[in-house]
Design an enzyme around this catalytic site. Structure first.
Site, PDB file in Angstrom:
ATOM      1  N   ASP A 199       0.839  -1.198   0.000  1.00 46.07           N
ATOM      2  CA  ASP A 199       0.000   0.000   0.000  1.00 46.07           C
ATOM      3  C   ASP A 199       0.873   1.247   0.000  1.00 46.07           C
ATOM      4  O   ASP A 199       1.862   1.326   0.727  1.00 46.07           O
ATOM      5  CB  ASP A 199      -0.928   0.008   1.211  1.00 46.07           C
ATOM      6  CG  ASP A 199      -2.082   0.986   1.045  1.00 46.07           C
ATOM      7  OD1 ASP A 199      -1.822   2.214   1.060  1.00 46.07           O
ATOM      8  OD2 ASP A 199      -3.236   0.547   0.895  1.00 46.07           O
ATOM      9  N   ILE A 250       2.003   0.539  -6.581  1.00 45.74           N
ATOM     10  CA  ILE A 250       1.831  -0.486  -7.612  1.00 45.74           C
ATOM     11  C   ILE A 250       2.543  -0.101  -8.900  1.00 45.74           C
ATOM     12  O   ILE A 250       2.832  -0.963  -9.730  1.00 45.74           O
ATOM     13  CB  ILE A 250       0.347  -0.769  -7.909  1.00 45.74           C
ATOM     14  CG1 ILE A 250      -0.371   0.489  -8.412  1.00 45.74           C
ATOM     15  CG2 ILE A 250      -0.350  -1.373  -6.705  1.00 45.74           C
ATOM     16  CD1 ILE A 250      -1.759   0.230  -8.957  1.00 45.74           C
ATOM     17  N   THR A 260     -15.731  -0.866  -9.966  1.00 47.42           N
ATOM     18  CA  THR A 260     -16.914  -0.163  -9.479  1.00 47.42           C
ATOM     19  C   THR A 260     -18.041  -0.172 -10.498  1.00 47.42           C
ATOM     20  O   THR A 260     -17.799  -0.280 -11.708  1.00 47.42           O
ATOM     21  CB  THR A 260     -16.538   1.301  -9.156  1.00 47.42           C
ATOM     22  OG1 THR A 260     -17.717   2.058  -8.850  1.00 47.42           O
ATOM     23  CG2 THR A 260     -15.857   1.965 -10.343  1.00 47.42           C
ATOM     24  N   ASP A 261     -19.268  -0.017 -10.005  1.00 50.40           N
ATOM     25  CA  ASP A 261     -20.413   0.106 -10.916  1.00 50.40           C
ATOM     26  C   ASP A 261     -20.449   1.457 -11.635  1.00 50.40           C
ATOM     27  O   ASP A 261     -21.158   1.623 -12.616  1.00 50.40           O
ATOM     28  CB  ASP A 261     -21.724  -0.128 -10.170  1.00 50.40           C
ATOM     29  CG  ASP A 261     -21.990   0.855  -9.038  1.00 50.40           C
ATOM     30  OD1 ASP A 261     -21.128   1.711  -8.761  1.00 50.40           O
ATOM     31  OD2 ASP A 261     -23.057   0.748  -8.391  1.00 50.40           O
ATOM     32  N   GLU A 262     -19.650   2.422 -11.170  1.00 48.30           N
ATOM     33  CA  GLU A 262     -19.684   3.753 -11.767  1.00 48.30           C
ATOM     34  C   GLU A 262     -19.181   3.766 -13.205  1.00 48.30           C
ATOM     35  O   GLU A 262     -19.441   4.712 -13.953  1.00 48.30           O
ATOM     36  CB  GLU A 262     -18.900   4.738 -10.908  1.00 48.30           C
ATOM     37  CG  GLU A 262     -19.504   4.914  -9.521  1.00 48.30           C
ATOM     38  CD  GLU A 262     -18.900   6.066  -8.744  1.00 48.30           C
ATOM     39  OE1 GLU A 262     -18.646   7.126  -9.350  1.00 48.30           O
ATOM     40  OE2 GLU A 262     -18.690   5.912  -7.535  1.00 48.30           O
ATOM     41  N   TYR A 309     -12.971  10.042 -12.105  1.00 47.66           N
ATOM     42  CA  TYR A 309     -12.766   8.797 -11.357  1.00 47.66           C
ATOM     43  C   TYR A 309     -13.268   7.593 -12.140  1.00 47.66           C
ATOM     44  O   TYR A 309     -12.538   6.626 -12.374  1.00 47.66           O
ATOM     45  CB  TYR A 309     -13.449   8.861 -10.000  1.00 47.66           C
ATOM     46  CG  TYR A 309     -13.671   7.500  -9.378  1.00 47.66           C
ATOM     47  CD1 TYR A 309     -12.592   6.664  -9.095  1.00 47.66           C
ATOM     48  CD2 TYR A 309     -14.955   7.035  -9.098  1.00 47.66           C
ATOM     49  CE1 TYR A 309     -12.781   5.405  -8.553  1.00 47.66           C
ATOM     50  CE2 TYR A 309     -15.148   5.782  -8.549  1.00 47.66           C
ATOM     51  CZ  TYR A 309     -14.063   4.976  -8.279  1.00 47.66           C
ATOM     52  OH  TYR A 309     -14.255   3.723  -7.740  1.00 47.66           O
ATOM     53  N   LYS A 365     -11.234   4.342 -13.803  1.00 45.98           N
ATOM     54  CA  LYS A 365     -11.502   2.944 -13.454  1.00 45.98           C
ATOM     55  C   LYS A 365     -11.947   2.151 -14.676  1.00 45.98           C
ATOM     56  O   LYS A 365     -11.593   0.973 -14.834  1.00 45.98           O
ATOM     57  CB  LYS A 365     -12.561   2.859 -12.354  1.00 45.98           C
ATOM     58  CG  LYS A 365     -12.063   3.251 -10.977  1.00 45.98           C
ATOM     59  CD  LYS A 365     -10.940   2.342 -10.471  1.00 45.98           C
ATOM     60  CE  LYS A 365     -11.422   0.947 -10.133  1.00 45.98           C
ATOM     61  NZ  LYS A 365     -10.328   0.098  -9.601  1.00 45.98           N
ATOM     62  N   TYR A 423     -26.122  16.813  -1.557  1.00 43.95           N
ATOM     63  CA  TYR A 423     -25.976  17.397  -2.884  1.00 43.95           C
ATOM     64  C   TYR A 423     -27.333  17.540  -3.568  1.00 43.95           C
ATOM     65  O   TYR A 423     -28.117  16.588  -3.649  1.00 43.95           O
ATOM     66  CB  TYR A 423     -25.080  16.528  -3.756  1.00 43.95           C
ATOM     67  CG  TYR A 423     -23.602  16.605  -3.453  1.00 43.95           C
ATOM     68  CD1 TYR A 423     -23.041  17.723  -2.837  1.00 43.95           C
ATOM     69  CD2 TYR A 423     -22.759  15.564  -3.808  1.00 43.95           C
ATOM     70  CE1 TYR A 423     -21.687  17.793  -2.578  1.00 43.95           C
ATOM     71  CE2 TYR A 423     -21.394  15.625  -3.556  1.00 43.95           C
ATOM     72  CZ  TYR A 423     -20.869  16.744  -2.941  1.00 43.95           C
ATOM     73  OH  TYR A 423     -19.522  16.816  -2.692  1.00 43.95           O
TER      74      TYR A 423
END
Length: 360
Positions: free
Chosen positions: A31, A58, A138-140, A164, A168, A221
């Protein structure tokens, strides 16, 4: 043993704790310890002989290659990522560096390691056929759904809308390409919104708990009607273990909690639990602190996950409802105020001021 990248972050730390408790197999944790990486998350296993921590990136090919050569893991599980949409809006370069460039360097080093493994284990602890690279996403990456649209399946087109999610999505495509071009045995999971212990209080649920107890506004928001599917982190950890154990190489598995809620409903649920578990001194509800602020740019309206594939193929289902998971989560933060105090440092306060005061 297994190598976990990004294991000092929220999901990674929960996964390591779950892995050591349930599997017992040694873990090497790499990390970078950015703002959201916290070794205190793993204080309970710091002296466990099955656990080892290495501070590093990484993207450091020489370091990663050395770790693979020395420790010979049978799997690499990649949690390492910049992961907060608001931070990506303010500074997208870090997201591209870690999530895209970092993932590509990691894949190359892992490919070299995998290619040097024997075809079968034999005297070696791991063979090429047994090795896996599991990428956590992620689902995003799928974009935003209209209210009546069916949930995301693994075949939904990628339509990322933030720096972001775009970074991804790029990392997901790289993982797929390294499998189809080079044969690297990969697996990918795309999860919905996680919540639970050790989540850095920039995300909605821990932010609301922290601000509520501090007597600060609870920022919502826009109209607060953005919909997310909420997944308790412990359920997510079980899903990752199951995918690593039995997932089909090259496949993608969506992991969701079957808990579609608006942000407003989530904040109201937290306020109701705090009213019960830690009432305000003046007797008023914490909901009185709810404050609507201008929405963030490009805010996706709805995410929802169809987890049918992982349920059919691997027999996984979430154990927690949102009601049970959010109660556990709120109680954990109430019981671990010292941890919260340690992570909400001056740097954290500067970030909150930057992100939210500009919206006031």
């Amino acid at each position: 043993m297994i190598l976990v990248t990004g294991g000092a972050g929220f999901i990674g730390a929960n996964f390591i704790l779950d892995w050591l408790a349930e599997e017992g197999e040694p873990v090497l944790n790499l990390d970078k310890l950015t703002y959201a990486g916290n070794r205190e998350n793993l204080a309970g296993v710091a002296d466990d002989p099955r656990y080892r921590f290495v501070h590093g990136d990484i993207g450091d090919a020489e370091l990663v290659a050395g770790l693979l050569a020395r420790h010979r893991p049978r799997a690499v599980i990649n949690f390492a990522a910049e992961s907060h949409v608001d931070r990506s809006i303010h500074g997208p370069a870090a997201f591209i560096e870690t999530n895209v460039a970092g993932t590509s360097r990691l894949l190359e080093v892992v490919r070299d390691y995998w290619g040097g493994l024997p075809l079968t284990p034999g005297p070696s602890p791991v063979g090429r056929g047994e090795f896996r690279f599991l990428h956590i996403s992620t689902d995003e990456v799928y974009g935003s759904l209209a209210p009546a649209e069916p949930p995301f399946t693994e075949n939904h087109p990628y339509q990322p809308n933030s720096p972001y999610s775009a970074s991804k999505a790029a990392s997901d495509h790289l993982v797929r390409a390294w499998h189809h071009t080079y044969g690297l045995p990969v697996l990918t999971t795309n999860c919905s919104n996680n919540y639970g212990p050790y989540q850095f209080p920039e995300k909605l649920i821990p932010l609301v708990i922290h601000n509520a107890l501090a007597g600060q506004p609870l920022p919502i928001y826009g109209d607060g009607l953005q919909v997310r599917d909420w997944l308790y982190v412990g359920d997510h950890c079980r899903a990752i273990r199951r995918v690593l154990q039995a997932g089909r190489v090259g496949e993608v598995y969506n992991v969701g909690g079957h808990n579609e809620l608006t942000n407003l409903q989530v904040v109201e649920a937290i306020c109701a639990l705090l009213d019960e578990l830690r009432p305000r001194a003046d007797g008023r509800s914490y909901s009185a602190q709810m404050t609507h602020v201008p929405d963030r740019p490009g805010h996706d309206r709805r995410y929802a996950i169809d987890a049918g594939k992982i349920e059919r193929e691997l027999g996984w289902k979430p154990a927690e409802s949102f009601a049970t998971g959010i109660r556990k989560t709120v109680q954990w933060y109430l019981d671990h105020q010292g941890w919260v105090d340690n992570v909400t440092s001056g740097a954290y306060r500067e970030w909150v001021d930057r992100n939210y005061q500009e919206r006031a």
